[in-house]
Design a protein around this motif. Structure first.
Motif, short mmCIF file in Angstrom:
data_model
loop_
_atom_site.label_atom_id
_atom_site.label_comp_id
_atom_site.label_asym_id
_atom_site.label_seq_id
_atom_site.Cartn_x
_atom_site.Cartn_y
_atom_site.Cartn_z
N VAL A 3 -1.07 98.41 7.99
CA VAL A 3 -0.54 98.44 6.62
C VAL A 3 -1.62 98.98 5.69
N PRO A 4 -1.29 99.95 4.84
CA PRO A 4 -2.29 100.42 3.89
C PRO A 4 -2.63 99.31 2.90
N GLY A 5 -3.81 99.39 2.30
CA GLY A 5 -4.20 98.42 1.28
C GLY A 5 -4.53 97.08 1.89
N HIS A 6 -4.39 96.05 1.07
CA HIS A 6 -4.57 94.65 1.49
C HIS A 6 -6.02 94.25 1.77
N VAL A 7 -6.87 95.16 2.24
CA VAL A 7 -8.26 94.79 2.54
C VAL A 7 -8.95 94.39 1.24
N GLY A 8 -9.68 93.27 1.28
CA GLY A 8 -10.35 92.78 0.07
C GLY A 8 -9.52 91.76 -0.68
N SER A 9 -8.27 91.56 -0.26
CA SER A 9 -7.43 90.55 -0.91
C SER A 9 -7.59 89.23 -0.17
N ASP A 10 -7.01 88.16 -0.75
CA ASP A 10 -7.07 86.85 -0.10
C ASP A 10 -6.11 86.75 1.08
N TYR A 11 -5.32 87.80 1.35
CA TYR A 11 -4.54 87.78 2.59
C TYR A 11 -5.49 87.70 3.79
N GLU A 12 -6.68 88.27 3.65
CA GLU A 12 -7.67 88.21 4.75
C GLU A 12 -8.04 86.76 5.05
N ARG A 13 -8.13 85.93 4.00
CA ARG A 13 -8.52 84.52 4.15
C ARG A 13 -7.33 83.65 4.55
N LEU A 14 -6.16 83.93 3.93
CA LEU A 14 -5.01 83.05 4.11
C LEU A 14 -4.23 83.35 5.39
N ARG A 15 -4.38 84.54 5.90
CA ARG A 15 -3.60 84.94 7.07
C ARG A 15 -4.55 85.43 8.17
N PRO A 16 -5.08 84.48 8.98
CA PRO A 16 -5.99 84.89 10.06
C PRO A 16 -5.35 85.83 11.06
N ASP A 17 -4.01 85.85 11.09
CA ASP A 17 -3.34 86.78 12.01
C ASP A 17 -3.30 88.21 11.46
N ALA B 103 4.64 90.68 -2.53
CA ALA B 103 5.54 91.78 -2.14
C ALA B 103 4.70 93.00 -1.76
N GLY B 104 5.02 94.14 -2.26
CA GLY B 104 4.29 95.35 -1.86
C GLY B 104 3.06 95.63 -2.70
N SER B 105 2.70 94.69 -3.59
CA SER B 105 1.67 95.04 -4.58
C SER B 105 0.31 95.33 -3.95
N ALA B 106 -0.01 94.68 -2.82
CA ALA B 106 -1.32 94.91 -2.20
C ALA B 106 -1.39 96.28 -1.52
N MET B 107 -0.25 96.92 -1.32
CA MET B 107 -0.23 98.30 -0.83
C MET B 107 -0.13 99.27 -2.01
N LEU B 108 0.79 98.97 -2.94
CA LEU B 108 1.01 99.90 -4.05
C LEU B 108 -0.25 100.06 -4.92
N TYR B 109 -1.01 98.98 -5.05
CA TYR B 109 -2.22 99.02 -5.89
C TYR B 109 -3.27 99.97 -5.30
N TYR B 110 -3.18 100.20 -3.99
CA TYR B 110 -4.08 101.16 -3.33
C TYR B 110 -3.52 102.57 -3.32
N MET B 111 -2.21 102.66 -3.11
CA MET B 111 -1.65 103.97 -2.75
C MET B 111 -1.07 104.73 -3.95
N ALA B 112 -0.73 104.04 -5.04
CA ALA B 112 -0.31 104.75 -6.24
C ALA B 112 -1.59 105.18 -6.96
N ARG B 113 -1.65 106.46 -7.34
CA ARG B 113 -2.91 107.01 -7.87
C ARG B 113 -3.41 106.25 -9.10
N ARG B 114 -2.51 106.05 -10.07
CA ARG B 114 -2.88 105.29 -11.26
C ARG B 114 -1.90 104.15 -11.41
N VAL B 115 -2.41 102.94 -11.54
CA VAL B 115 -1.54 101.78 -11.73
C VAL B 115 -1.79 101.21 -13.12
N ILE B 116 -0.71 101.03 -13.86
CA ILE B 116 -0.82 100.36 -15.16
C ILE B 116 -0.37 98.91 -14.97
#
Lengths: 163, 234
Positions: A3-17, B103-116
Motif C-alpha cells: 500500500v502506498p503511504g502509511h509509513v511514519g503513521s501510527d498504523y506501524e505501531r497499532l498494527r504489527p501485521d 480510510a484512505g487518508s494515509a495513502m492520499l496524503y502521500y499520493m496527491a501532489r498538494r493536499v489542503i
C-alpha cells in the motif's frame, strides 16, 4: 499486498501485521505491506439477483470485491428477477453466482440505509438509533424492538414504520 | 473559506473532493466555473463530477497512481507538524474519543501532489501541538515514495501554509476581522506570526455572485441541504 503511504503513521505501531519492507521495485526505498482480508462470511445487499446468485450491485460500493474475498457470501436482493434483466441493466456491477453461497429476496433490505434510485436513508430511524446507542439500557430496548422482536422482515418493516 | 480554497485551484489540474466536504466542493466548483475551466474535477457523489462506476476501489486505485494534483483532507485533530488524527485520542484500546478512522487518508496524503487540510471550526482542542494518534503523517522519512503531502490548511480564521523546511504549519494570512490575539487564543500551539500580519483577500463581488448562483445550483446535486442553508443567501 503493498500500500502506498502509511509509513511514519501510527498504523506501524497499532498494527504489527502491517510491515514495512525494502521495496523490491525501488532501490533504497521502503514500502508498507498489509495482509489480505479474508472474511469468513460477507453479507451483501443487491439491487437485483437471479436464482443462480448472479447479482446486480451498487456501482459506488465495493461489495463485489468483498464477496470475492469472503469464504461464504450471503446475498440479499431487492428483487429476484430473470437473469436477462440483470444482463441488460445499464448501470451497476454484475457479480457472477460462482462467488455467492446463498441469495434471498428482501425488499427494503438495506433499511435504514439506502438503495440508490429506490429509497433514501431513513434519517429519523438513524437518529433514533444514535440516541439509543448512547447507553446500554436504551440500546437493549432498541435491540428488543427492532432486532430480536420482529420474527420476519415484514414485521421489522412494520416496527420501523411506527414512530 | 470556499473562496480561499478556490484560489488554490490551478487551471488544467486534476482536482478531487472526497466525502463530507461541502466547502471544498464549493471552492473547487467556483474555480472550475471561473479561472480553472480546464481543470479536471471530481466531486464525490456529484452526478456531473463522479464518473467512477466500479466502486470506491476504482477511485482509490486512480489516486494511488498519483493522478491527483490537489486533494482535501481533514482530521479530528490536526497538529503543527501537519499530522492528522482520524483514529483515537487517549489509550488506543480505551480511547477517550474515537474518530471514524483513517480510510484512505494515509495513502492520499502521500499520493496527491498538494493536499489542503480543511476544518470548519478552529479551536485549541483541534489544532494541537501533537495529535494523539497519527493516521496521516505531515512528513515522512526520505526512503519512502512520497510525491505529495500537505500544502495549505484553511480554516474559518486563517490560511496556514506547510513550510517544507521546518515541516510545520505557519500562518500565511488571517481572514478579514481576525486579530492575532484571537487566532492564537483559538490555536493549541504557539504561532510564529509575521508582522504585519497579511490579510486574506476578501471575496470579490463576482466570486460571491457565482457562489450564490451557479456554484449553489451545482453543489445542490451533491449537498442539497448545505447549498440551500448556506449559499441561498436567505
Amino acid at each position: 499486498m503493498p500500500v502506498p503511504g502509511h509509513v511514519g503513521s501510527d498504523y506501524e505501531r497499532l498494527r504489527p501485521d502491517f510491515r514495512v519492507i525494502p521495496d523490491p521495485y525501488a532501490a533504497g526505498k521502503r514500502v508498507m505491506v498489509v495482509p489480505a482480508i479474508r472474511p469468513d462470511v460477507a453479507l451483501v445487499h443487491a439491487h437485483l439477483a437471479d436464482t443462480a446468485g448472479t447479482l446486480l450491485l451498487e456501482e459506488r460500493e465495493d461489495d463485489a470485491l468483498l464477496a470475492q474475498a469472503s469464504r461464504v457470501v450471503i446475498a440479499s436482493a431487492e428483487r429476484i428477477v430473470p437473469t436477462d434483466l440483470i444482463r441488460r441493466a445499464p448501470t451497476g456491477i454484475t457479480l457472477e453466482g460462482l462467488h455467492v453461497t446463498a441469495v434471498v429476496e428482501v425488499p427494503r433490505g438495506a433499511h435504514p440505509t439506502a438503495v440508490r434510485g429506490l429509497y433514501d436513508i431513513d434519517e429519523r430511524h438513524l437518529r433514533a438509533y444514535m440516541a439509543a446507542a448512547r447507553d446500554d439500557a436504551t440500546f437493549k430496548t432498541y435491540l428488543d424492538r427492532y432486532v430480536f422482536g420482529p420474527r420476519a422482515h415484514d414485521e421489522y418493516l412494520d416496527a420501523v414504520s411506527r414512530p | 473559506m470556499a473562496v480561499a480554497i478556490s484560489r488554490e485551484v490551478r487551471d488544467g489540474e486534476t482536482v478531487a473532493v472526497g466525502t463530507l466536504a461541502p466547502v471544498p466542493a464549493a471552492g473547487v466548483l467556483l474555480a472550475h466555473l471561473s479561472h480553472a475551466p480546464r481543470a479536471r474535477v471530481f466531486i464525490f457523489n456529484h452526478e456531473d463530477y463522479w464518473p467512477f462506476r466500479q466502486g470506491s476501489k476504482e477511485f482509490y486505485d486512480y489516486a494511488q497512481r498519483g493522478n491527483f494534483d490537489l486533494f482535501f483532507l481533514s482530521g479530528g485533530q490536526i497538529d503543527r507538524h501537519g499530522n492528522l488524527n482520524l483514529i483515537t485520542i487517549g489509550d488506543h484500546d480505551h480511547p477517550t474519543l474515537r474518530f471514524p478512522g483513517g480510510a484512505g487518508s494515509a495513502m492520499l496524503y502521500y499520493m496527491a501532489r498538494r493536499v489542503i487540510i480543511f476544518r470548519m471550526d478552529h479551536a485549541p482542542r483541534i489544532f494541537v501541538e501533537r495529535v494523539g494518534t497519527i493516521a496521516s503523517p505531515g512528513s515522512s522519512p526520505p526512503d519512502v515514495v512520497r510525491p505529495g503531502g500537505p500544502w495549505k490548511a484553511i480554516t474559518p480564521l486563517c490560511v496556514f501554509r506547510f513550510d517544507a523546511a521546518t515541516r510545520t504549519l505557519v500562518v500565511e494570512s488571517v481572514h478579514p476581522g481576525i486579530t492575532a490575539d484571537a487566532l492564537q487564543r483559538r490555536t493549541g500551539f504557539p504561532l510564529d506570526l509575521p508582522a504585519p500580519l497579511p490579510v486574506t483577500p476578501p471575496p470579490t463581488a463576482a466570486e460571491l455572485s457565482l457562489l450564490r448562483g451557479r456554484v449553489r445550483e451545482s453543489l445542490a446535486k451533491a449537498y442539497p441541504r448545505f447549498a440551500e442553508a448556506v449559499l441561498a443567501g436567505r
